[in-house]
Design a protein around this motif. Sequence first.
Motif, PDB file in Angstrom:
ATOM      1  N   ARG A 181       0.827  -1.212   0.000  1.00  0.00           N
ATOM      2  CA  ARG A 181       0.000   0.000   0.000  1.00  0.00           C
ATOM      3  C   ARG A 181       0.861   1.261   0.000  1.00  0.00           C
ATOM      4  N   ARG A 182       1.931   1.244   0.795  1.00  0.00           N
ATOM      5  CA  ARG A 182       2.827   2.412   0.835  1.00  0.00           C
ATOM      6  C   ARG A 182       3.467   2.649  -0.526  1.00  0.00           C
ATOM      7  N   LEU A 183       3.952   1.575  -1.156  1.00  0.00           N
ATOM      8  CA  LEU A 183       4.589   1.728  -2.461  1.00  0.00           C
ATOM      9  C   LEU A 183       3.602   2.151  -3.537  1.00  0.00           C
ATOM     10  N   LEU A 184       2.373   1.659  -3.463  1.00  0.00           N
ATOM     11  CA  LEU A 184       1.352   2.095  -4.423  1.00  0.00           C
ATOM     12  C   LEU A 184       1.022   3.573  -4.241  1.00  0.00           C
ATOM     13  N   ARG A 185       0.919   4.019  -2.981  1.00  0.00           N
ATOM     14  CA  ARG A 185       0.676   5.447  -2.735  1.00  0.00           C
ATOM     15  C   ARG A 185       1.812   6.294  -3.289  1.00  0.00           C
ATOM     16  N   LEU A 186       3.051   5.864  -3.071  1.00  0.00           N
ATOM     17  CA  LEU A 186       4.203   6.604  -3.606  1.00  0.00           C
ATOM     18  C   LEU A 186       4.164   6.649  -5.127  1.00  0.00           C
ATOM     19  N   ARG A 187       3.872   5.504  -5.748  1.00  0.00           N
ATOM     20  CA  ARG A 187       3.822   5.439  -7.207  1.00  0.00           C
ATOM     21  C   ARG A 187       2.746   6.372  -7.750  1.00  0.00           C
ATOM     22  N   GLU A 188       1.575   6.356  -7.123  1.00  0.00           N
ATOM     23  CA  GLU A 188       0.484   7.206  -7.589  1.00  0.00           C
ATOM     24  C   GLU A 188       0.790   8.682  -7.353  1.00  0.00           C
ATOM     25  N   ARG A 189       1.397   9.012  -6.205  1.00  0.00           N
ATOM     26  CA  ARG A 189       1.759  10.405  -5.932  1.00  0.00           C
ATOM     27  C   ARG A 189       2.786  10.907  -6.947  1.00  0.00           C
ATOM     28  N   ARG A 190       3.772  10.084  -7.245  1.00  0.00           N
ATOM     29  CA  ARG A 190       4.787  10.495  -8.227  1.00  0.00           C
ATOM     30  C   ARG A 190       4.187  10.659  -9.612  1.00  0.00           C
ATOM     31  N   ALA A 191       3.243   9.805  -9.956  1.00  0.00           N
ATOM     32  CA  ALA A 191       2.574   9.940 -11.255  1.00  0.00           C
ATOM     33  C   ALA A 191       1.785  11.239 -11.319  1.00  0.00           C
ATOM     34  N   ARG A 192       1.090  11.583 -10.214  1.00  0.00           N
ATOM     35  CA  ARG A 192       0.353  12.854 -10.182  1.00  0.00           C
ATOM     36  C   ARG A 192       1.304  14.034 -10.293  1.00  0.00           C
ATOM     37  N   GLU A 193       2.454  13.950  -9.624  1.00  0.00           N
ATOM     38  CA  GLU A 193       3.433  15.042  -9.694  1.00  0.00           C
ATOM     39  C   GLU A 193       3.961  15.218 -11.115  1.00  0.00           C
ATOM     40  N   ARG A 194       4.158  14.107 -11.814  1.00  0.00           N
ATOM     41  CA  ARG A 194       4.655  14.187 -13.189  1.00  0.00           C
ATOM     42  C   ARG A 194       3.593  14.686 -14.160  1.00  0.00           C
ATOM     43  N   HIS A 195       2.351  14.281 -13.939  1.00  0.00           N
ATOM     44  CA  HIS A 195       1.298  14.523 -14.917  1.00  0.00           C
ATOM     45  C   HIS A 195       0.191  15.427 -14.420  1.00  0.00           C
ATOM     46  N   GLY A 196       0.361  16.043 -13.293  1.00  0.00           N
ATOM     47  CA  GLY A 196      -0.724  16.833 -12.728  1.00  0.00           C
ATOM     48  C   GLY A 196      -1.791  15.897 -12.209  1.00  0.00           C
ATOM     49  N   ASN A 197      -3.016  16.362 -12.120  1.00  0.00           N
ATOM     50  CA  ASN A 197      -4.097  15.506 -11.622  1.00  0.00           C
ATOM     51  C   ASN A 197      -4.484  14.437 -12.619  1.00  0.00           C
ATOM     52  N   GLU A 198      -4.205  14.648 -13.881  1.00  0.00           N
ATOM     53  CA  GLU A 198      -4.532  13.659 -14.912  1.00  0.00           C
ATOM     54  C   GLU A 198      -3.391  12.649 -14.987  1.00  0.00           C
ATOM     55  N   THR A 199      -3.651  11.436 -14.568  1.00  0.00           N
ATOM     56  CA  THR A 199      -2.644  10.374 -14.637  1.00  0.00           C
ATOM     57  C   THR A 199      -3.150   9.296 -15.585  1.00  0.00           C
ATOM     58  N   PRO A 200      -2.854   9.430 -16.864  1.00  0.00           N
ATOM     59  CA  PRO A 200      -3.446   8.542 -17.861  1.00  0.00           C
ATOM     60  C   PRO A 200      -3.169   7.068 -17.607  1.00  0.00           C
TER      61      PRO A 200
END
Length: 90
Positions: A48-67
Amino acid sequence: MERSWWRRRGNKAALIAQTGLTSAQYYLILNRALDKPQSLLQEPDLVRRLLRLRERRARERHGNETPHLRQAEEPQWRQEQAKEGQDALG
């Protein structure tokens, strides 16, 4: 390695190199493992921690839209887990 790399000597990249994998290979394997339901069953807090990190980093790279993390493209078990959570909330 993700559970304990920070307790070992050396940096994470050096520890990955010691496995004989490149960083790209390591993270590809790690991300594939995160998408398997068995991983969540074996190490729920870590996954769960790693998934949260992955999703947060994706949002940081792509803004709120994470295709690549849109609901339709998430693994089926994650969609079911999210639905169960919504059902529990009412």
